[in-house]
Design a protein around this motif. Structure first.
Motif, short mmCIF file in Angstrom:
data_model
loop_
_atom_site.label_atom_id
_atom_site.label_comp_id
_atom_site.label_asym_id
_atom_site.label_seq_id
_atom_site.Cartn_x
_atom_site.Cartn_y
_atom_site.Cartn_z
N ASN A 1 0.72 -14.37 -33.19
CA ASN A 1 1.04 -14.55 -31.77
C ASN A 1 0.31 -15.76 -31.19
O ASN A 1 0.88 -16.51 -30.38
CB ASN A 1 0.67 -13.30 -30.98
CG ASN A 1 1.62 -12.15 -31.24
OD1 ASN A 1 2.75 -12.36 -31.66
ND2 ASN A 1 1.16 -10.93 -30.99
N GLN B 1 -8.45 -14.42 -30.22
CA GLN B 1 -7.24 -14.75 -30.96
C GLN B 1 -7.12 -16.24 -31.29
O GLN B 1 -6.28 -16.63 -32.09
CB GLN B 1 -5.99 -14.29 -30.19
CG GLN B 1 -5.84 -14.90 -28.81
CD GLN B 1 -6.38 -13.98 -27.74
OE1 GLN B 1 -7.36 -13.28 -27.93
NE2 GLN B 1 -5.71 -13.96 -26.59
N ARG C 1 6.26 -3.74 -21.42
CA ARG C 1 4.84 -3.99 -21.68
C ARG C 1 3.97 -2.86 -21.11
O ARG C 1 3.03 -2.40 -21.76
CB ARG C 1 4.41 -5.33 -21.09
CG ARG C 1 2.93 -5.64 -21.33
CD ARG C 1 2.56 -7.01 -20.81
NE ARG C 1 3.22 -8.08 -21.54
CZ ARG C 1 3.10 -9.37 -21.25
NH1 ARG C 1 2.36 -9.74 -20.22
NH2 ARG C 1 3.72 -10.28 -21.97
N LYS D 1 1.89 -19.16 -29.61
CA LYS D 1 1.53 -19.63 -28.28
C LYS D 1 1.10 -21.09 -28.32
O LYS D 1 1.45 -21.89 -27.44
CB LYS D 1 0.40 -18.77 -27.72
CG LYS D 1 -0.05 -19.18 -26.33
CD LYS D 1 -1.19 -18.31 -25.84
CE LYS D 1 -1.65 -18.76 -24.47
NZ LYS D 1 -2.17 -20.12 -24.44
N PHE E 1 -4.19 -8.13 -22.87
CA PHE E 1 -4.71 -9.35 -23.49
C PHE E 1 -6.21 -9.51 -23.30
O PHE E 1 -6.79 -10.51 -23.73
CB PHE E 1 -3.98 -10.58 -22.93
CG PHE E 1 -2.48 -10.52 -23.14
CD1 PHE E 1 -1.95 -10.76 -24.40
CD2 PHE E 1 -1.63 -10.21 -22.10
CE1 PHE E 1 -0.58 -10.70 -24.61
CE2 PHE E 1 -0.25 -10.15 -22.30
CZ PHE E 1 0.27 -10.39 -23.57
N HIS E 2 -6.84 -8.54 -22.65
CA HIS E 2 -8.28 -8.62 -22.39
C HIS E 2 -9.03 -7.44 -22.98
O HIS E 2 -10.12 -7.11 -22.51
CB HIS E 2 -8.53 -8.70 -20.88
CG HIS E 2 -8.12 -9.99 -20.24
ND1 HIS E 2 -9.00 -11.05 -20.07
CD2 HIS E 2 -6.92 -10.40 -19.76
CE1 HIS E 2 -8.36 -12.05 -19.49
NE2 HIS E 2 -7.10 -11.68 -19.30
N CYS F 1 -1.59 -8.41 -17.58
CA CYS F 1 -2.56 -9.19 -18.36
C CYS F 1 -3.58 -8.30 -19.05
O CYS F 1 -4.31 -8.75 -19.95
CB CYS F 1 -3.27 -10.20 -17.47
SG CYS F 1 -4.66 -9.56 -16.52
N ARG G 1 1.66 -21.75 -20.96
CA ARG G 1 2.37 -20.80 -21.82
C ARG G 1 3.65 -21.42 -22.36
O ARG G 1 4.09 -21.10 -23.45
CB ARG G 1 2.70 -19.51 -21.04
CG ARG G 1 1.46 -18.73 -20.64
CD ARG G 1 0.78 -18.10 -21.84
NE ARG G 1 -0.50 -17.52 -21.50
CZ ARG G 1 -0.66 -16.30 -21.01
NH1 ARG G 1 0.40 -15.57 -20.76
NH2 ARG G 1 -1.85 -15.84 -20.74
N ARG H 1 -10.94 -16.88 -26.21
CA ARG H 1 -10.85 -15.48 -26.61
C ARG H 1 -10.63 -15.38 -28.12
O ARG H 1 -10.31 -16.35 -28.80
CB ARG H 1 -9.73 -14.78 -25.84
CG ARG H 1 -9.98 -14.76 -24.33
CD ARG H 1 -9.43 -13.49 -23.70
NE ARG H 1 -7.99 -13.43 -23.77
CZ ARG H 1 -7.18 -13.89 -22.83
NH1 ARG H 1 -7.68 -14.51 -21.78
NH2 ARG H 1 -5.88 -13.77 -22.95
#
Length: 426
Positions: free
Chosen positions: A127, A109, A229, A131, A402-403, A399, A315, A107
C-alpha cells in the motif's frame, strides 16, 4: 560539557583552551535537560537570573545548571549519546539538521532518508509503495506555475522510491504549535497558502459537468468508500473507547448519509443556477488542475525568508473515474483548523469529562483561522462551510485506521469526532 564525577564536576558552555591546556576537543554543552524540582518552587527563581542578565554578562545554560544543582543538592545523571551531531548555530546547518530530523517523522509504512540535500522515500508495504507511485505521478503532472509549489523530483524511474530535493521552510502545523507567531499574522500566512492553492491548482470553470457525474462521485466515494472503511474497522473503533456503542456507530452512519444528501443538493442547486461547480474537476483534460488529496497544515511548508510555499505528500489519484472534488482538499485544511487534527498529533490537548479540549491559546488560533478562511472561501468561491466542516469530521474518523501505531491518538481522534458530531465540542 560536564567534567568530573558525581560529587564534583564543572559545566563548560563551550570548549575552553585554558582548561584543556591546548588539547583538542569537540565537546560542548548541548542536550535536553529535565529539572523535576524546578516547577512551582521559590528556591530556584528566575528573578536572580534576570538580575544576572542585567549586569551585561551572558546568561547561559552552564550558569543555570550549576546553580540549580547547588541549590537542589541533587546529583546529575549524564547520558552521553554522540552518534549524531545536530548543529543549528548557522542557517545552513539549521536546514541540514531540519532535513535530518524530518526523517524521524515518517510513519512505519514508509522510510525517509536525507543525504546531501536529497530526500529518499521508500515504501515498506504494498500500500505504501502504491501511495508513493501516486505521489510521484502527481508531482510529475504539475504544469506551469504549479511547479513552483512542489519539490523537484530527482529520479522518476523507480516507482518504489521517491527522490526529491530538500525544500526550505517549516510545516505550518509546526509554526502554529511551537513558534508563537501572532494570531493575525499566522492567519494571513495560512490564508495565503489557500489562495495560492486555488489560484494554481483548482479549476473554477462553471457549468462544465453534468450532475450525473457528481451523483456518481458522491455515491461511490463519499458514501460507499467511507462506510466500507468505517464498517471494516468497527471493532477498532469499539476497542478505542469503552463508551462506544452501536448507537454511536449508527450516529456516524447517519451523519455521513446526511452529508452526502446535502452536498448533492448543494451541487445540483449550483449547477441549475450556473453557480459554483468548479469543485468537480476532470483530471484527464490537458493541463487540468488536480487536487492534492491530503492538504493539511502538516503538508504545507512555508519559508518566511523568501515567502515561498511548498505542498508536500499528496495522495494523488482520483475520486471517481477521472473526477476529483476540491471540497475534499478544503475539508483537509479544516481537518486541522476545525477538528484540531495537528494539535492532537502533537498531544497538545486534554480530555475533560469526555470532551477533547484545547488550551485557550490554541483555541484562539483555531477560531481566527476559521473566521478568516470562512470569509474567503464563501465570498470568493461560494463554498458551503457547513459542508466543509462536516466533511472534515468524516475525514477525522476515516484517518483513524492509519494511525494505529499510536492508539492514544486514535482514541483522541474518535472522541473529538464524536464530540463534533454530537455538538459537545467546546
Amino acid at each position: 560539557v560536564c567534567i568530573g564525577d558525581d560529587q564534583l564536576f564543572q559545566f563548560l558552555n563551550k570548549p575552553s583552551p585554558d582548561y584543556f591546556s591546548g588539547t583538542n576537543t569537540i565537546d560542548a554543552l548541548i542536550g535536553v535537560y529535565y529539572m523535576p524540582s524546578l516547577a512551582g518552587t521559590s528556591a530556584f527563581s528566575f528573578s536572580e537570573y534576570q538580575d544576572y542578565k542585567n549586569t551585561g554578562l551572558e546568561l547561559n545554560i552552564s550558569y543555570m545548571l550549576t546553580n540549580y544543582r547547588i541549590d537542589k543538592q541533587l546529583p546529575f545523571q549524564i547520558v552521553d549519546d554522540t552518534e549524531q551531531w545536530c548543529d543549528t548555530g548557522e542557517l545552513d546547518s539549521f536546514y541540514k539538521t531540519k532535513a535530518k530530523l524530518l526523517t524521524l517523522g515518517c510513519r512505519a509504512q514508509s522510510t525517509l532518508r536525507e543525504e546531501d540535500g536529497v530526500i529518499y522515500k521508500t515504501g515498506n508495504t504494498d500500500n505504501a509503495r502504491e501511495k508513493i507511485a501516486k505521489e510521484k505521478q502527481w508531482y510529475l503532472e504539475r504544469k506551469g506555475f504549479q511547479k513552483l509549489f512542489v519539490p523537484k523530483l530527482l529520479d522518476d524511474n523507480n516507482d518504489d522510491n521517491l527522490a526529491m530535493e530538500v525544500c526550505p521552510g517549516t510545516a505550518l502545523a509546526d509554526i502554529v504549535a511551537y513558534e508563537n507567531v501572532p494570531v493575525p499574522v499566522m492567519g494571513k500566512i495560512i490564508l495565503r497558502a489557500v489562495e495560492k492553492y486555488h489560484e494554481n491548482f483548482i479549476d473554477v470553470a462553471k457549468g462544465t459537468h453534468h450532475p450525473y457525474f457528481y451523483l456518481k462521485l458522491v455515491n461511490e466515494f463519499y458514501w460507499r468508500r467511507t462506510i466500507r472503511r468505517i464498517a471494516k474497522n468497527y471493532d477498532l473503533y469499539k476497542s478505542l473507547s469503552p463508551d462506544f456503542e452501536l448507537k454511536d456507530y449508527i450516529t456516524i452512519m447517519n451523519y455521513i448519509a446526511d452529508f452526502c444528501d446535502d452536498i448533492t443538493d448543494s451541487y445540483e442547486a449550483a449547477h441549475a443556477n450556473n453557480g459554483f461547480t468548479g469543485h468537480l474537476i476532470n483530471t484527464k483534460e490537458e493541463g487540468a488542475p488536480n487536487i492534492h488529496g491530503d492538504f493539511h497544515l502538516g503538508n504545507i511548508l512555508f519559508d518566511s525568508l523568501i515567502n515561498k510555499y511548498t505542498f508536500l505528500d499528496p495522495r494523488g489519484g482520483t475520486m471517481y473515474k477521472s473526477l476529483v472534488d476540491s471540497y475534499y482538499d478544503i475539508a483537509k485544511i479544516y481537518h486541522d483548523v476545525y477538528c484540531g487534527y495537528f494539535l492532537i498529533l502533537k498531544n497538545l490537548c486534554k480530555v475533560e469529562n469526555g470532551i477533547v479540549v484545547f488550551s485557550d491559546y490554541y483555541q484562539e488560533y483555531l477560531n481566527h483561522f476559521q473566521k478568516i478562511l470562512d470569509n474567503y472561501l464563501t465570498s470568493v468561491y461560494s463554498y458551503d462551510m457547513n459542508l466543509v466542516r462536516r466533511l472534515s469530521v468524516i475525514q477525522l474518523l476515516t484517518c483513524i485506521p492509519f494511525h494505529t501505531d499510536n492508539i492514544n491518538q486514535c482514541k483522541l481522534f474518535l472522541t473529538r469526532a464524536l464530540n463534533l458530531i454530537k455538538g459537545d465540542a467546546k
